[in-house]
Design an enzyme around this catalytic site. Structure first.
Site, PDB file in Angstrom:
ATOM      1  N   CYS A  35       9.799 -38.504  25.891  1.00 50.10           N
ATOM      2  CA  CYS A  35      10.822 -40.164  24.862  1.00 50.10           C
ATOM      3  C   CYS A  35      10.085 -40.336  23.974  1.00 50.10           C
ATOM      4  O   CYS A  35      10.841 -40.958  22.978  1.00 50.10           O
ATOM      5  CB  CYS A  35      10.809 -41.302  26.113  1.00 50.10           C
ATOM      6  SG  CYS A  35      11.252 -40.876  27.464  1.00 50.10           S
ATOM      7  N   CYS A 105      11.661 -50.831  22.021  1.00 49.09           N
ATOM      8  CA  CYS A 105      10.775 -51.138  21.374  1.00 49.09           C
ATOM      9  C   CYS A 105      10.228 -52.084  22.657  1.00 49.09           C
ATOM     10  O   CYS A 105       9.138 -52.179  23.595  1.00 49.09           O
ATOM     11  CB  CYS A 105       9.545 -50.692  20.307  1.00 49.09           C
ATOM     12  SG  CYS A 105      10.000 -49.542  19.714  1.00 49.09           S
TER      13      CYS A 105
END
Ligand SMILES: Cc1ncc(COP(=O)(O)O)c(C=O)c1O
Lengths: 187, 388
Positions: A35, A105
């Site tokens: 990822c 994030c």
């Protein structure tokens, strides 16, 4: 170019609580090498259910490191019950905002925290609930629905910014659009 | 802080000599080269000189050079011309690692009904030429154009463009090459290779941004991409970007003069940088065939760390480079070039591209060699994937 504000830069260049915690009471892991970002969160928890210390190890871009650093600062001193209610927005707000494309994030931070708390409480973490929509990043329909609702997302592109789904090969973008539209229609 | 610029595959600085040659054409010599008066006509003469200089760099005839606005326009113009010249042919052959200027154009054409073969590359970045030759053998009649980049912008790996071009020519197939990264870095001879069309771009060879050229082999009835006036002998309409064309001419002359230095001094600097980084930083690896590569390019992957973070720390030390990672490009997957080469995620996400020019020095390489190990260590110290 970097569109990071000074606070994000500061948490990237001078990360707080970085490093492994050998005697952690709870650990939450999310993300993967493929990822492109991953976070391992360590918590020290006292008898009354309060987080007394936190640390992290992160692989990823500057905002992933900064979000992890912020997360550990936020949760220190919190009760587990309060910590469980923490959202990705709280992390982004603490940093004075993240570029939209980097919101995933902060979502990673929320995810690692919940996993750590659930494992500490002995709640079994099932394989991801729901049906996989995005094969590239392994994101399910239930995750997409939750994120869209929690953050008032309006488009498939927003979903990519928050949970990465659709950001790889792009084959699932139409399906994501359908999900977003059906939620918008209900609202 | 001094800037150490090693991102020359992204763009280069305009040489002082180039700028000097351009300056008058922004101010006192502003005439239109198409005008009847000698005030404009003199500018036309200077453009002709630029055409000759560009032609000399790739061994073309001056009349075979068409000035465009950039490498991307040259690529688009070439492919669209090939399709227009071959209306019945619906097959395009290209590679899986092209620059977006070709890649996204071909994907667009695929949606419009063209059949595109994106030929794969191996772990070292070598093209599967056997597949191309097989297709050429069987279905030459349906191929409108073969378009292959001469050298890859991310890894510097060089394709056997001359060989494929000759085989294409034998079968009467139009062959185009995106030589934007190769021109000025390695010798190019369009005649020897029987190339039909070749794209180049000014800002990669110390000319300004926003100027390019397309070589079109004599005898090809080139339909213009931009339709309008008669400029460029009807092959590209629009009043000439005179100053930039003149700059590209000067830059081409300088690039030709510097080819030897590229092959020797710059190759030496790149090899020095590469050897030292590999020696000083564990779990690092070079992407692409080390031998068959542009002399100025180094694509190096550092396991278990992420490119954007590396670049940001490098930026703190004044070092400019690029990454092959997702985070810096807006997409989320690592670069399509590294993915096509099946570079493991572990190092693909942590790939940095250094690209040198003749302005770089040994001192600058030593500075980078000192700066990089602590940067990588710092990020590995907090990486959950780093196994000490
Ligand atoms: C291989 C290649 N082709 C085409 C281009 C596009 O050139 P330009 O920026 O002049 O449009 C580039 C530049 O990035 C390139 O590296």
């Amino acid at each position: 170019m970097w569109e990071y504000n000074d606070k994000v830069k500061d948490h990237f260049l001078n990360p707080r609580n970085a490093g492994e915690m050998k005697d952690a009471d709870a650990v939450g892991e999310t993300g993967s090498l493929s990822c492109g970002d991953a976070l391992k969160l360590f918590l020290k928890i006292n008898k009354s259910g309060r987080i007394v210390d936190a640390s992290f190890m992160t692989f990823g871009c500057a905002s992933a490191v900064a979000s992890s650093s912020a997360l550990t600062e936020i949760v220190k001193g919190m009760t587990l019950d309060d910590a469980e209610k923490l959202t990705n927005d709280d992390i982004a707000d603490y940093l004075g905002g993240l570029p939209k494309e980097k919101m995933h994030c902060s979502v990673m931070g929320q995810d690692a925290l919940r996993k750590a708390i659930r494992s500490y409480k002995g709640i079994e973490i099932l394989a991801k609930p729901g049906n996989t929509i995005c094969e590239c990043f392994g994101v399910t329909d239930l995750e997409i629905i939750e994120t869209v609702k929690q953050n008032n997302l309006k488009s498939a592109e927003d979903v990519t910014f928050y949970v990465k789904a659709g950001g790889g090969c792009g084959k699932c973008v139409e399906k994501i659009e359908e999900i977003v539209e059906s939620i918008l229609a209900q609202a | 802080m001094n800037i150490v610029y090693t991102d020359n595959n992204a763009t280069t600085k305009v040489s002082p000599e180039v700028l000097e040659e351009m300056m008058p054409y922004f101010s006192e010599l502003y005439g239109n080269p198409s005008s009847m008066h000698s005030f404009g006509g003199n500018v036309g003469g200077k453009i002709q000189e630029a055409r000759e200089r560009v032609a000399r760099l790739i061994n073309a005839n001056p009349s075979e050079i068409v000035f465009t606005s950039c490498g991307t326009e040259s690529d688009n113009a070439a492919i669209m011309a090939a399709l227009e010249l071959n209306p019945a042919k619906k097959h395009i052959i290209t590679s899986a690692v092209e620059h977006p200027a070709i890649k996204n154009l071909c994907s667009y054409l695929e949606r419009k009904g063209y059949h595109i073969t994106f030929v794969s590359v191996d772990r070292e970045g070598h093209l599967d030429t056997e597949l191309i030759y097989e297709i050429i053998e069987k279905k030459a009649d349906d191929i409108a154009v073969i378009s292959l980049m001469w050298a890859n912008n991310e890894t510097g790996v060089i394709f056997p463009v001359e060989e494929v071009a000759r085989k294409a020519a034998e079968k009467g197939i139009l062959f185009h090459t995106d030589a934007v990264q190769a021109v000025g870095k390695i010798p190019i001879d369009v005649k020897a290779a029987d190339i039909a069309m070749l794209s180049l771009s000014g800002h990669k060879i110390h000319a300004p941004k926003g100027i390019g050229a397309l070589y079109v082999r004599q005898g090809i009835k080139f339909p213009p991409f931009l339709k309008g006036g008669h400029q460029e002998k009807g092959r590209r309409a629009g009043t000439e970007n005179t100053a930039s064309i003149i700059g590209l001419g000067k830059a081409s002359e300088l690039a030709k003069a510097h080819l030897n230095e590229m092959d020797t001094r710059i190759r030496g600097l790149r090899d020095y940088l590469e050897a030292e980084l590999l020696a000083k930083i564990p779990a690092s690896s070079v992407n692409g065939d080390k031998k068959n590569r542009l002399p100025n390019t180094l694509s190096i992957g550092f396991d278990a760390v992420e490119g954007e973070s590396i670049l940001l720390l490098m930026d703190q030390s004044g070092i400019c480079a690029s990454s092959g990672s997702a985070c810096t490009s807006g997409s989320l997957d690592p670069s399509h070039v590294l993915m096509a080469m099946k570079v493991p995620f572990e190092s693909a996400h942590g790939t940095i591209r250094f690209s040198l020019s003749t302005y770089n020095t040994k001192e600058e390489m030593s500075y980078i060699i000192e700066a990089m190990p602590p940067i990588i260590k710092r990020l590995r110290d907090i990486s959950p994937f780093w196994k000490k």
